[in-house]
Design an enzyme around this catalytic site. Structure first.
Site, PDB file in Angstrom:
ATOM      1  N   THR A 280       7.798   7.696  19.670  1.00 31.69           N
ATOM      2  CA  THR A 280       8.294   7.804  18.301  1.00 31.69           C
ATOM      3  C   THR A 280       9.772   7.460  18.268  1.00 31.69           C
ATOM      4  O   THR A 280      10.464   7.529  19.287  1.00 31.69           O
ATOM      5  CB  THR A 280       8.130   9.229  17.738  1.00 31.69           C
ATOM      6  OG1 THR A 280       9.091  10.101  18.360  1.00 31.69           O
ATOM      7  CG2 THR A 280       6.734   9.769  17.967  1.00 31.69           C
ATOM      8  N   ASP A 281      10.267   7.106  17.100  1.00 30.35           N
ATOM      9  CA  ASP A 281      11.715   7.079  16.938  1.00 30.35           C
ATOM     10  C   ASP A 281      12.181   8.537  16.839  1.00 30.35           C
ATOM     11  O   ASP A 281      11.370   9.467  16.790  1.00 30.35           O
ATOM     12  CB  ASP A 281      12.108   6.272  15.701  1.00 30.35           C
ATOM     13  CG  ASP A 281      13.507   5.676  15.817  1.00 30.35           C
ATOM     14  OD1 ASP A 281      14.338   6.234  16.562  1.00 30.35           O
ATOM     15  OD2 ASP A 281      13.773   4.652  15.169  1.00 30.35           O
ATOM     16  N   TRP A 282      13.484   8.722  16.807  1.00 29.58           N
ATOM     17  CA  TRP A 282      14.066  10.064  16.838  1.00 29.58           C
ATOM     18  C   TRP A 282      13.469  10.946  15.726  1.00 29.58           C
ATOM     19  O   TRP A 282      13.694  10.711  14.544  1.00 29.58           O
ATOM     20  CB  TRP A 282      15.584   9.965  16.677  1.00 29.58           C
ATOM     21  CG  TRP A 282      16.315  11.257  16.820  1.00 29.58           C
ATOM     22  CD1 TRP A 282      16.379  12.264  15.909  1.00 29.58           C
ATOM     23  CD2 TRP A 282      17.088  11.676  17.956  1.00 29.58           C
ATOM     24  NE1 TRP A 282      17.144  13.292  16.387  1.00 29.58           N
ATOM     25  CE2 TRP A 282      17.600  12.966  17.645  1.00 29.58           C
ATOM     26  CE3 TRP A 282      17.403  11.102  19.175  1.00 29.58           C
ATOM     27  CZ2 TRP A 282      18.419  13.682  18.527  1.00 29.58           C
ATOM     28  CZ3 TRP A 282      18.215  11.803  20.062  1.00 29.58           C
ATOM     29  CH2 TRP A 282      18.710  13.079  19.735  1.00 29.58           C
TER      30      TRP A 282
END
Length: 749
Positions: A280-282
């Site tokens: 995932t992104d942050w």
């Protein structure tokens, strides 16, 4: 006359699908190791591998959860002593000894900072992109980083979007070529090489189309447009062997990418055969709660994992909720096992099990001379000459005194650009420093910045800059954007020069001395007024550590500009989105436009012709895609096609002569565009299909051949099938997207 043949694309990095190595084939011995280790893992240890955290506190605090096997990857740890200490806990003190994967955002350099990716794209040179990524990998891996979240290969057609700086611009083909080159650079010849780091193409997918150019915003990209424009760079990265992918923040058609099973399972895994890590992104898993796509962290974990995400970045919803979701039967044990297989596979490929530690006594590779030389070369090739009236540049021996003005002349931090966590301004060479150091024996330098920083609105000192300009032969005005004004979450609604920079240029231009405007920015800016006031304009997307020496050499003629615009420059924000590869309307703009100030009073409602353009801006941009001048001129002649009629299995050869008709040795970036005249769905007015850099001495002529397989004319048609449709095509070979004489050919069944 010399002969230059541009061979089939794999040899010169111009094709990125058919000739690249593709996803690594399954290694039976490695897969056996993965299965053996997986069989020994508890559920908690498996879920732990799916958990990525950001480094915090002291070694003892982090060791507690590492020993339990609750962490698979750590972000933002760049102290080699701490990296070794943390890795030692994982390898020697946890039950199964699974090494950590240390990650960091290394976007366009670690210590030696290269031009921002948009600048690298302006070079139209995949070697620049590959070498920049290789240098970044060598430096970052020397402190323990083995995973970077790059390249960003979002197609971006809205310069208001701050993250346009991180990508390669508006064009699918250029982005595919440059992105694949970056993957190769980061990962080297083998992931197991200790100097290699895993690449992570992002953001999967469509993030560059965020509504209004506003970060994190929604997108609406229909599947056909997604497949024809936004997905190809990611497929090219997969063919180049990318080890990991990152989901994007945006929702598309109401589905956040982190929960989108179609793109993650159907496209990435099944269609492309990807077997690495999807991260995932942050916190993008739990941000699906804000999207309204998940009610709570438990549902966010459910949707993410079932969609095909393997690892969660920092938001902890996996470790906290997956055990219960498995117990409830909402997430299958086999789904967890598949995710952990993907994670372990990459750790084995990186050689972490065999070589988990750094050699703390190894000499530093940071800021190596070869790295600085490569960064300077990249900055030179990335610079774009937008205007050069009366041969103002390069500066000749007739110029005895130069006035250097503007807030970017001596701003070492700002010229590095966005996403520079580890670059150091003390190592950055600015234009002021470089001109004094390299050319101070040739010209007298008067330095009066006029403004303290780009947003400075205090005009008090502009009078000093104007006085300096009056005493000089030439004015060098360094303007643009501070680094904080571009990149993630740094979007703009106004693309004019910020602060009082426009007033500064007007003041020095009023002296009557020729003004050379040097822009350093993270995006295209609407600088039409400043261009008009300037004798010459040199545009540099934030050029990095060696930007100063590169710009100095360009200004004084030791180097010749060759960069081209990787994105369209609009005249004003109201034209956005504006890009060259648009579809025609039913009433395309005529080349003769009646603009607002020329409309007769009481003009008839239909008297202007009823075509598609803006009354106040017209049809054309300020500068088109692929545009850039040189200190010399080039002539294209004798353009020939190998055949006027081809079938789908043929290769079209385009031959022509290219001559340097000026007095400077220089490089021309040759561009080949096509247009599919009639399709089952409307097609773009032009599409870039090939480019190459051709170096020529003054007066030299070369015969050049570009080869284009007809198969590369394929697109997703009205039935969502990728195919080459028979029919008529236009073709242009030129130095930008708006010029060149059209040739025609036909494709038959």
């Amino acid at each position: 006359m010399k002969l230059l043949r541009v061979w089939p694309a794999c040899l010169l990095l111009l094709t990125v699908v058919s000739c690249s190595k593709g996803p690594e084939p399954k290694d039976k011995a490695l897969e056996a190791k993965v299965e053996k280790l997986l069989s020994q893992m508890t559920l908690e240890e498996k879920i732990g591998q799916m958990n990525q955290i950001s480094s915090f506190g002291n070694i003892e605090d982090m060791s507690v959860i590492i020993k339990k096997g609750e962490i698979g990857s750590i972000l933002n740890e760049v102290d080699p002593l701490r990296v070794n200490a943390l890795q030692r806990v994982a390898v020697e003190e946890s039950r199964l000894g699974i090494p950590l994967l240390i990650a960091r955002d290394v976007i366009h350099g670690f210590k030696t900072i290269f031009p921002i990716p948009l600048g690298q794209a302006a070079s139209f040179n995949p070697e620049v992109a590959e070498e920049g990524a290789r240098v970044a990998a060598i430096e970052a891996s020397s402190v323990g980083v083995r995973w970077t979240f790059a390249p960003m290969i979002d197609i971006a057609r809205d310069p208001r979007w701050g993250r346009i700086a991180e990508g390669c611009g508006e064009d699918t083909y250029l982005t595919s070529v440059m992105g694949a080159a970056m993957v190769r650079g980061f990962q080297g010849d083998s992931l197991s090489d200790p100097t290699s780091i895993a690449a992570c193409p992002k953001h999967f997918v469509g993030y560059g189309a965020a509504e209004g150019g506003r970060d994190y915003n929604s997108t609406f990209i229909p599947e056909r447009l997604m497949r024809n424009v936004y997905l190809p760079p990611f497929e090219a990265a997969a063919r180049a062997g990318a080890a990991t992918y990152m989901t994007s923040f945006n929702d598309n058609d109401g589905i956040p990418s982190t929960g989108n099973a179609f793109i993650l399972k159907e496209v990435l895994r099944k269609e492309w055969g990807f077997d690495g890590i999807v991260v995932t992104d942050w916190a993008s898993a739990t941000e699906m709660i804000s999207h309204g796509f998940a009610a709570d962290p438990k549902e966010a974990a459910l949707r993410s994992v079932n969609a095909g995400v393997d690892m969660e970045m920092v938001s902890y919803s996996f470790v906290r909720n997956l055990p219960e979701l498995i117990k409830e039967g909402k997430v299958k044990q086999s789904t967890i096992d598949d995710a952990v297989r993907n994670i372990l596979r990459i750790k084995f490929r990186l050689g972490l099990f065999d070589n988990p530690y750094l050699d703390e006594k190894k000499p530093s590779v940071l800021y190596a001379e070869s790295h600085l030389a490569a960064a300077k070369k990249a900055a030179v090739e990335s610079a774009i000459l937008l205007k050069n009236d009366n041969h103002t540049l390069p500066l000749t021996s007739k110029v005895k005194t130069v006035a250097i003005v503007g807030p970017l002349a001596d701003a070492p931090y700002e010229q590095m650009g966005t996403w520079v966590f580890d670059g150091e301004k003390a190592h950055t060479q600015t234009p002021l420093h470089a001109i004094r150091e390299m050319y101070g024996d040739r010209v007298q330098v008067i330095y009066e910045p006029g403004l303290a920083y780009s947003r400075d609105k205090n005009t008090t000192n502009i009078i000093k800059a104007a006085a300096a300009a009056a005493r000089a032969d030439v004015v060098l005005a360094f303007v643009g954007e501070e680094s904080i004004l571009s990149g993630e979450a740094h979007c703009l609604a106004d693309l004019n020069l910020v602060g009082a920079q426009s007033e500064l240029i007007a003041a020095v231009a009023k002296t009557g001395k020729p003004v050379v405007t040097v822009v350093m920015a993270g995006r295209p800016l609407t600088i039409g007024k400043e261009v008009d006031l300037s004798a010459a304009v040199l545009y540099n997307f934030h050029p990095g550590t060696m930007g100063g020496p590169a710009i100095a050499d360009l200004l004084f003629g030791a180097a010749v500009p060759s960069g081209k615009t990787p994105v369209t420059f609009p005249k004003m924000v109201g034209q956005i989105p504006m890009y060259y590869a648009h579809n025609n309307t039913g009433r395309p703009a005529a080349r003769t436009e009646t603009l607002i100030d020329d409309i007769p009073v009481e003009a008839g409602q239909t008297s202007l012709g009823n075509t598609s353009f803006y009354l106040d801006a017209g049809f054309d941009p300020l500068f088109p895609f692929g545009y850039g001048l040189s200190y010399t001129t080039f002539e294209y002649s004798n353009i020939q096609l190998s055949s006027a009629t081809l079938n789908k299995n043929d290769v079209l050869a385009v031959t022509f002569d290219l001559q340097n008709t000026g007095t400077y040795p220089a490089t021309e970036i040759v561009q080949l565009y096509i247009q599919d005249k009639v399709g089952s769905v409307t097609r773009p007015v032009k599409e870039l299909k090939r480019f190459t850099r051709v170096a020529l001495e003054p007066g030299e002529k070369k015969a050049v051949t570009l080869e284009l397989p007809v198969s590369e004319l394929a697109f997703y048609n009205i039935d969502m099938i990728k195919t080459v449709e028979p029919g008529d095509f236009g073709l242009w070979v030129a130095g930008d997207s708006q010029t060149g004489e059209e040739l025609v050919f036909k494709v038959i069944d």
